[in-house]
Scaffold this active site. Structure first.
Site, PDB file in Angstrom:
ATOM      1  N   HIS A   3       0.785  -1.231   0.000  1.00 59.43           N
ATOM      2  CA  HIS A   3       0.000   0.000   0.000  1.00 59.43           C
ATOM      3  C   HIS A   3       0.820   1.286   0.000  1.00 59.43           C
ATOM      4  CE1 HIS A   3      -3.485   2.400   0.227  1.00 59.43           C
ATOM      5  NE2 HIS A   3      -4.224   1.636   0.982  1.00 59.43           N
ATOM      6  N   TYR A  13     -14.878   6.132   8.101  1.00 59.63           N
ATOM      7  CA  TYR A  13     -13.858   6.551   7.141  1.00 59.63           C
ATOM      8  C   TYR A  13     -14.290   6.114   5.749  1.00 59.63           C
ATOM      9  CZ  TYR A  13      -9.057   6.852   5.163  1.00 59.63           C
ATOM     10  OH  TYR A  13      -7.937   7.156   4.412  1.00 59.63           O
TER      11      TYR A  13
END
Length: 786
Positions: free
Chosen positions: A473, A590
């Site tokens: 990531h 989120y």
């Protein structure tokens, strides 16, 4: 050592008569062609650098300007207003240069300076145009005259046929929001999550922060924004990803799935051949910058392409305090793992990319290789799945010299990593729903040692022909990897294809050297650390609860008919499902949003749990009248879209507060407000993965060729990770993760609540349409195209 013999270009022996030199014509040809390929790539990079450097103009426009100036001078007029004469005065006087020649040289120099000035002006104008974001806040379908003029100017200044990185120099910098506005938006976002006493305390902390430390920290951020291309991205990569000391497997890495209903071929080596070749074709297009710049859907507005630079030939290297991302310019091989052994597979022969059939042939050689793993080799990949500090220490002690260093370099410098998995995965068997859950877990963590989690991405090819992808990531976000994955899937099935037997098309060069098995010397002490890292990773994997399902009752088509944003609709369904599941409580939510409208932009947080969404859910659960609920529903949807647009245009909350916190740590000062804000858990972490290249997939004629999308692990120990993808008009895929160790969470329970919430919301919004289709549509039959 056949590989060593094939690598020898010449041999010589010393005799009494002199030196007997024996040259290998084939080996020298290989060296020549390989070097030729390398130089071609350098020339392409140089050419693209020139084209990108003068964008939005073209290199040929320089000649046009020169001819125009010379033609004007021929008419005895001076377009430079005396500048050409000034330049001529300062030219070195040479006997070999006539006065007329000096005039021409001066005119060319003036033309070049004029051309560069025009380029600078055009880029500055384009940058100012791309800084305009009011168009995003206009009502859908109703464009103002100002926006129409702005759109026309963007098209004019954008030039023709841009390369992948053409817009990079014209993208605006991410602005630093006013600290007063960020604190106001923050307090608004946490109001529905706090009682009056808690909210009053938080308001006081925010006020004290603004009046004291806040403005000092803000000054440093503004200074950084003037100097750096992006005031967030480097710190975000460093402190959120690279400084994390816990395992990146599950906690950070994410995955992408194969086609849901179709397996193009059941032959593992053939699927690997086409898939690997498709990735390398994408890399070729990437190196040549032939990939079209990504744009905001339905517009001409470009998105930043900086994350693409490290897609291939990249690895994350562990460190005791912080990791680093290493990228190499080129790599002509891939690293392959099979049954505990690591191989180096060359993908070029004499400077030519191997065909899919040749790659299949080489992969089959690996599958048929009877050799056993070296002691300690089989589970070596567990080091990349465990904690980072032990891996950094082991790497330094046992992999910094000798054969281990050479083998590790082969993996880390490879174009990408490939795992040939002996398991079968996909939607199959008597319980296809459970098989999808196993498929997701396999892609996310596998056996915890058969993936190299540090590589930018790893491709997994299963025994039954299914494939998938696991991505690290830190170097890029999911949309960038998804763009690559879409291309690979489409190219594999629609461009390359397979023959009637299911093998790759094409011929095989039988002289290809065998894949090289990597050698290791792993001492017992290192093997003990491998076992410890594997234990840590296995515990993390065993604790992961996953549920993947396709919702086919309705999709974005029906939602749009109800005049509702599909993303807002799904987010409200997630809130409603969580509210009913979590003891009628709301949680900090989120939702990932991109900031790639700005140079080197990455992501921003949309705090989708708002006052409006909570008011709607309370009214719905409280039995309010349908008209009241519908009004609150639309108000919550509009608020969500506003929050999303604010995040995309640089007016988000969390990245600004994060950077203020980093500055406070550099200055050695503590802020109770920032400390509390940064410690708040995201119990519901969500992300949408849209299909970006819809032109690659014909979902009307071939609806079975759809990917299930991808997912990630939960962010909080007592929360959920939810990824969803809206496919076509009638399908929404969900990937839900949580932890078995938390008694309050359950992926399947939450999945059932999401399905119920989606149906309830559609019934509320469009009761007539929801009655027409109450049963879930049957999925297409699983097909194997040969």
């Amino acid at each position: 050592m056949a590989e060593a013999h094939q690598a020898v270009a010449f041999q010589f022996t010393v005799t009494p008569e002199g030196i007997d030199l024996q040259l290998s014509h084939q080996a020298l040809t290989e060296i020549y062609l390989s070097g030729l390929r390398s130089w071609k790539k350098r020339l392409i990079r140089l050419k693209n650098s020139v084209i990108t450097g003068v964008y939005p103009a073209s290199p040929s426009s320089w000649l046009f300007v020169v001819i125009a100036i010379l033609a004007t001078m021929y008419t005895r007029s001076d377009p430079s207003m005396g500048l050409i004469a000034k330049i001529q005065e300062h030219l070195p006087v040479s006997q070999s240069m006539s006065a007329q020649c000096q005039t021409v040289v001066s005119a060319v120099l003036f033309s070049t300076m004029l051309w560069l000035s025009l380029i600078f002006t055009m880029r500055l104008c384009l940058k100012q145009l791309l800084s305009y974001h009011r168009w995003m806040f206009e009502q859908h379908g109703k464009m103002s005259n100002t926006t129409k003029v702005w759109m026309a100017l963007v098209r004019i200044f954008s030039g023709r046929q841009p390369l992948l990185y053409s817009y990079q120099g014209s993208l605006p910098n991410l602005p630093v929001p006013a600290i007063k506005d960020t604190l106001k938006r923050y307090l608004e976002s946490v109001r529905p999550l706090m009682d009056s006493t808690e909210f009053e305390r938080m308001t006081k902390l925010a006020s004290e922060f603004e009046s004291s430390l806040g403005h000092r920290l803000q000054w440093y951020l503004k200074l950084k924004a003037l100097w750096a291309a992006n005031y967030v991205s480097d710190w975000w990569e460093e402190y959120i990803y690279l400084r994390g000391r816990s395992p990146i497997m599950v906690n950070s890495n994410y995955y992408g799935m194969d086609f849901l209903y179709v397996t193009p071929t059941p032959i593992q080596a053939a699927r690997a051949g086409n898939t690997i070749h498709a990735f390398l074709l994408y890399r070729r297009k990437l190196n040549r910058e032939e990939i079209k710049p990504s744009r905001v859907p339905g517009t001409v507005i470009p998105l930043c392409a900086a994350q693409c630079e490290r897609m291939f030939n990249t690895t994350r290297t562990p460190g005791e305090e912080t990791d680093t991302v290493q990228h190499w310019q080129d790599s002509d091989y891939i690293a392959v793992y099979h049954r505990g052994r690591y191989f180096r597979l060359w993908v070029y022969q004499a400077g030519r990319l191997l065909s899919p059939r040749e790659i299949e042939y080489q992969i089959q050689r690996i599958l048929d290789d009877p050799s056993s793993p070296s002691p300690g080799e089989e589970k070596l990949g567990a080091l990349t799945a465990g904690d980072r500090v032990p891996w950094a220490k082991v790497r330094k002690e046992y992999f910094s010299t000798g054969v281990n260093k050479r083998s590790l370099d082969c993996i880390e410098k490879a174009a990408f990593f490939v795992t040939l998995d002996d398991d079968e995965q996909g939607m199959m068997g008597e319980d296809p729903a459970a098989s999808l859950d196993r498929y997701a877990k396999s892609l996310l963590h596998g056996k915890c040692y058969d993936r190299w989690f540090d590589k930018s991405f790893s491709v997994v090819i299963y025994k039954n022909g299914k494939n998938g992808l696991n991505a690290e990531h830190s170097w890029a976000d999911a949309p960038v990897v998804a763009h690559l994955w879409e291309y690979a899937l489409a190219t594999d099935s629609f461009q390359l294809g397979y023959n009637e037997e299911g093998h790759c098309k094409g011929e095989v060069d039988s002289s290809l050297p065998r894949p090289q098995k990597l050698n290791w010397e792993i001492p017992s002490e290192c093997q003990e650390q491998v076992a410890q890292s594997l234990a840590v990773a296995q515990a993390l994997a065993d604790d992961l609860d996953f549920h993947v399902f396709s919702f086919r009752v309705f999709g974005k088509g029906k939602i749009k008919k109800c005049r509702m944003s599909p993303d807002a609709f799904i987010q409200l369904a997630l809130h409603l499902g969580n509210f009913e599941l979590d003891r009628e409580m709301f949680c900090l939510t989120y939702e990932a949003s991109m900031t790639r409208l700005f140079r080197e932009g990455r992501t921003e947080t949309v705090r989708s749990c708002s006052n409006e969404s909570c008011a709607f859910i309370r009214a719905l659960e409280g039995g309010e009248a349908a008209d009241v609920c519908r009004r609150l529903f639309r108000s919550a949807s509009e608020k969500h879209q506003h929050l999303y647009r604010m995040a995309m245009t640089g007016a988000g909350i969390d990245r600004h507060l994060f950077c203020l916190y980093v500055v406070s740590k550099y200055l050695g000062v503590e802020s109770p407000f920032l400390k509390e804000v940064l410690s708040e858990p995201w119990r519901l972490s969500t992300s949408q993965t849209p299909i970006q290249q819809v032109e690659l997939f014909d979902l009307v004629n071939h609806p079975e060729y759809i990917s299930c999308g991808g997912g990630f692990g939960p962010v909080a120990d007592d929360g959920y990770g939810v990824s969803y993808s809206i496919v076509g008009e009638n399908m929404i895929n969900f990937h839900i993760s949580c932890k078995h160790s938390c008694p309050d969470t359950g992926a399947h329970k939450f999945g059932a609540q999401i399905k119920k919430a989606l149906l309830d919301l559609l019934h509320l919004l469009c009761p007539d349409q929801s009655e027409s289709k109450k049963t879930e549509a049957s999925p297409p039959e699983d097909k194997k195209d040969q």
